[in-house]
Design a protein around this motif. Structure first.
Motif, PDB file in Angstrom:
ATOM      1  N   GLY A 198       3.335   6.336   7.476  1.00 35.75           N
ATOM      2  CA  GLY A 198       2.895   7.634   6.351  1.00 35.75           C
ATOM      3  C   GLY A 198       2.458   8.512   7.177  1.00 35.75           C
ATOM      4  O   GLY A 198       1.963   9.067   8.006  1.00 35.75           O
ATOM      5  N   LEU A 199       1.409   9.832   6.669  1.00 33.29           N
ATOM      6  CA  LEU A 199       0.659  10.475   7.178  1.00 33.29           C
ATOM      7  C   LEU A 199      -0.253  10.154   6.720  1.00 33.29           C
ATOM      8  O   LEU A 199      -1.251  10.122   5.656  1.00 33.29           O
ATOM      9  N   GLY A 200      -1.146  11.043   7.765  1.00 31.41           N
ATOM     10  CA  GLY A 200      -3.208  11.232   7.681  1.00 31.41           C
ATOM     11  C   GLY A 200      -3.476  10.027   8.924  1.00 31.41           C
ATOM     12  O   GLY A 200      -2.661  10.301  10.210  1.00 31.41           O
ATOM     13  N   GLU A 201      -4.706  11.012   8.865  1.00 29.02           N
ATOM     14  CA  GLU A 201      -5.475  11.361   7.931  1.00 29.02           C
ATOM     15  C   GLU A 201      -5.089  13.124   7.785  1.00 29.02           C
ATOM     16  O   GLU A 201      -4.984  13.300   9.365  1.00 29.02           O
ATOM     17  N   ILE A 202      -5.173  13.395   7.099  1.00 27.35           N
ATOM     18  CA  ILE A 202      -5.112  15.109   6.832  1.00 27.35           C
ATOM     19  C   ILE A 202      -6.175  15.792   5.626  1.00 27.35           C
ATOM     20  O   ILE A 202      -6.337  14.703   5.036  1.00 27.35           O
ATOM     21  N   ASP A 240      -1.187  11.387  17.305  1.00 28.80           N
ATOM     22  CA  ASP A 240       0.665  10.886  16.920  1.00 28.80           C
ATOM     23  C   ASP A 240       1.100   9.899  17.918  1.00 28.80           C
ATOM     24  O   ASP A 240       1.501   9.287  17.713  1.00 28.80           O
ATOM     25  N   LYS A 241       1.507  10.859  19.616  1.00 25.46           N
ATOM     26  CA  LYS A 241       2.598  10.010  20.264  1.00 25.46           C
ATOM     27  C   LYS A 241       1.862   8.925  20.845  1.00 25.46           C
ATOM     28  O   LYS A 241       2.570   7.326  21.199  1.00 25.46           O
ATOM     29  N   ASP A 256      -4.749  19.377  13.417  1.00 24.88           N
ATOM     30  CA  ASP A 256      -4.853  19.747  14.476  1.00 24.88           C
ATOM     31  C   ASP A 256      -3.852  19.929  15.275  1.00 24.88           C
ATOM     32  O   ASP A 256      -3.254  19.041  15.623  1.00 24.88           O
ATOM     33  N   PRO A 257      -3.394  21.102  16.199  1.00 30.17           N
ATOM     34  CA  PRO A 257      -2.411  20.968  17.302  1.00 30.17           C
ATOM     35  C   PRO A 257      -2.811  19.992  17.566  1.00 30.17           C
ATOM     36  O   PRO A 257      -1.834  18.827  18.346  1.00 30.17           O
ATOM     37  N   SER A 258      -4.164  19.385  18.049  1.00 26.48           N
ATOM     38  CA  SER A 258      -4.280  17.941  19.379  1.00 26.48           C
ATOM     39  C   SER A 258      -3.538  16.906  18.690  1.00 26.48           C
ATOM     40  O   SER A 258      -3.453  15.966  19.238  1.00 26.48           O
ATOM     41  N   ALA A 259      -3.286  16.505  17.243  1.00 26.50           N
ATOM     42  CA  ALA A 259      -3.401  15.657  16.777  1.00 26.50           C
ATOM     43  C   ALA A 259      -1.629  14.800  17.356  1.00 26.50           C
ATOM     44  O   ALA A 259      -1.252  13.924  17.139  1.00 26.50           O
ATOM     45  N   ILE A 295      -0.144   0.168  13.371  1.00 27.66           N
ATOM     46  CA  ILE A 295       0.993   1.178  11.255  1.00 27.66           C
ATOM     47  C   ILE A 295       0.365   2.339  11.782  1.00 27.66           C
ATOM     48  O   ILE A 295      -0.379   3.062  12.298  1.00 27.66           O
ATOM     49  N   PRO A 296       2.166   2.969  12.896  1.00 27.86           N
ATOM     50  CA  PRO A 296       1.330   3.708  13.425  1.00 27.86           C
ATOM     51  C   PRO A 296       1.220   5.606  12.373  1.00 27.86           C
ATOM     52  O   PRO A 296       1.779   5.530  10.979  1.00 27.86           O
ATOM     53  N   PHE A 297      -0.367   5.845  11.984  1.00 30.01           N
ATOM     54  CA  PHE A 297       0.388   7.009  10.706  1.00 30.01           C
ATOM     55  C   PHE A 297       0.087   8.744  11.654  1.00 30.01           C
ATOM     56  O   PHE A 297       0.218   8.626  12.644  1.00 30.01           O
ATOM     57  N   ALA A 298       0.651   9.631  11.098  1.00 26.19           N
ATOM     58  CA  ALA A 298       0.964  10.809  11.466  1.00 26.19           C
ATOM     59  C   ALA A 298      -0.279  11.966  10.722  1.00 26.19           C
ATOM     60  O   ALA A 298      -0.187  12.119  10.090  1.00 26.19           O
ATOM     61  N   SER A 299      -0.638  12.758  12.106  1.00 21.99           N
ATOM     62  CA  SER A 299      -1.758  13.176  11.492  1.00 21.99           C
ATOM     63  C   SER A 299      -0.759  15.285  11.740  1.00 21.99           C
ATOM     64  O   SER A 299      -1.634  15.946  11.542  1.00 21.99           O
ATOM     65  N   GLY A 300      -0.200  14.974  13.056  1.00 25.85           N
ATOM     66  CA  GLY A 300      -0.501  16.301  13.465  1.00 25.85           C
ATOM     67  C   GLY A 300       1.048  17.365  12.282  1.00 25.85           C
ATOM     68  O   GLY A 300       2.151  17.374  13.128  1.00 25.85           O
ATOM     69  N   ILE A 301       0.431  17.540  12.054  1.00 22.63           N
ATOM     70  CA  ILE A 301       1.556  18.601  10.931  1.00 22.63           C
ATOM     71  C   ILE A 301       0.698  19.319  10.274  1.00 22.63           C
ATOM     72  O   ILE A 301      -0.592  19.750   9.741  1.00 22.63           O
TER      73      ILE A 301
END
Length: 375
Positions: free
Chosen positions: A157-161, A115-116, A108-111, A130-136
């Protein structure tokens, strides 16, 4: 009323009583006719009692003391905003959670904001987070570049997606979720993640039918991509997990013990999953999902310790508690962006660093230490 009329009325009542008695005797002696096509409303059927693991006599403090020498990494945590607000650290310290795969909102855009926050937490405490990113944006091609920017920067990593979600209330309004794991930009994102050796933590519900068929298709078409099936045991059987892991060596299972122990919807006990965990000890991770669907994150941590207890194997416990997820992080190479930053640091400091086999984790720590030293 005359005497004759009273006699007639009494006789009529008597005859009626005899007729009713005869009718009752007749129908009560008739056989009940079976009807195999009878449809019974689900509301009229007594629900099955869910299988629940025996509730612990130990307190969470007791469990943490018992396993104080076991390194524990929470491989699935949505607490980025809580960390930014100064929450959770004391709890993690108290209950023996050493490291956290950290993110926030999902697909979601709020991610973008959470993520930041996850990145900032990592910059302050790289030994813990350990940062993962979901704002995609998983629906459009620009999502591939968004994912690449995250991975180049140093996200692990990416997630949770939300690769598929039909029933989750939490993801009902996620604007960037896909219909299934081969939808939208996901195939190109899988190819990208293979280049970076970065895992994808994937929410898929329901854990059956077409969404899972598409996950298997993705795992087959992208054998060098690491797929982590989020909360794999939620509403899912040990046999289903076994079949998935047997068929695809690049699929890992994020095990949410809190669901099995504390969510009344669970149809299984922790003990039911032990055989498949021991069968694939290198491909299970343990996550709290921040206590989603149960009373608290603390309960989720307690359930992890309960699982370790029933696994009853120190080598397997070390792998699932920390070894497997840390291996996935350790095997990632330093990115071009990180190496360029290190080169600039060398020019500025006059020092030289051996980057020939440097990992992303090592590069990240080096850059963070340099930034902290300059403050």
């Amino acid at each position: 009323m005359t005497k004759q009329t009273k006699i007639r009325a009494a006789l009529l009542v008597a005859l009626l009583a005899i007729a009713l008695a005869g009718s009752f005797i007749y129908w009560s002696n008739q056989p009940i006719e079976s009807n195999s096509d009878l449809v019974v409303s689900q509301d009229e059927v007594e629900p099955l009692t869910p299988a629940t693991t025996n509730q612990p006599e130990k307190s969470l403090e007791d469990w943490a003391r018992l396993y104080k020498d076991l390194k524990l990494v929470d491989a699935h945590n949505h607490g980025a905003a809580n960390v930014a607000n100064g929450m959770k650290n004391d709890m993690w310290n108290q209950y023996g959670v050493d490291r956290i795969v950290l993110f926030g909102n999902v697909s979601d855009p709020s991610a973008l904001h959470t993520d930041k926050l996850a990145w900032e937490a990592y910059q302050q405490h790289p030994e813990r987070f350990i940062p993962f990113a979901s704002g995609i944006n998983l629906l459009e091609s620009d999502g591939v570049q968004m994912a690449k920017d995250y991975l180049e920067r140093g996200f692990f990593g990416l997630g949770e997606i939300a690769a598929a979600s039909t029933h989750s209330e939490a993801l009902a309004h996620s604007l960037w979720k896909t219909e299934h794991p081969m939808d939208g930009a996901l195939p190109d994102i899988y190819a990208l993640c293979a280049q970076y050796k970065a895992p994808l933590l994937m929410h898929i519900d329901p854990p059956a039918g077409y969404p899972m068929q598409m996950l298997e298709e993705a795992a087959t078409k992208y054998p060098d991509t690491i797929f982590i099936f989020a909360h794999a045991n939620a509403f899912n059987s040990p046999d289903n997990i076994r079949s998935l892991l047997k068929a695809h060596s690049n699929v890992y299972a994020d095990f949410f013990a809190g669901f099995t122990v504390f969510n009344p919807s669970s149809a299984y006990k922790l003990e039911d999953y032990v055989p498949v965990i021991k069968e694939y000890p290198d491909r299970f991770l343990l996550g709290t999902d921040s206590g989603y669907g149960i009373s608290s994150e603390e309960d989720a941590i307690q359930a992890i310790y309960m699982l370790i207890e029933v696994v009853d194997d120190p080598e397997v416990a070390e792998k699932i508690a920390s070894g497997n997820i840390e291996r996935l992080i350790r095997e990632q190479r330093a990115t071009r962006t990180q190496l360029a930053a290190i080169s600039q640091l060398e020019d500025k400091s006059g020092k030289k660093f051996d980057t020939s086999n440097m990992s992303k984790e090592e590069a990240g720590r080096l850059l963070i230490d340099a930034d902290q030293a300059s403050e």
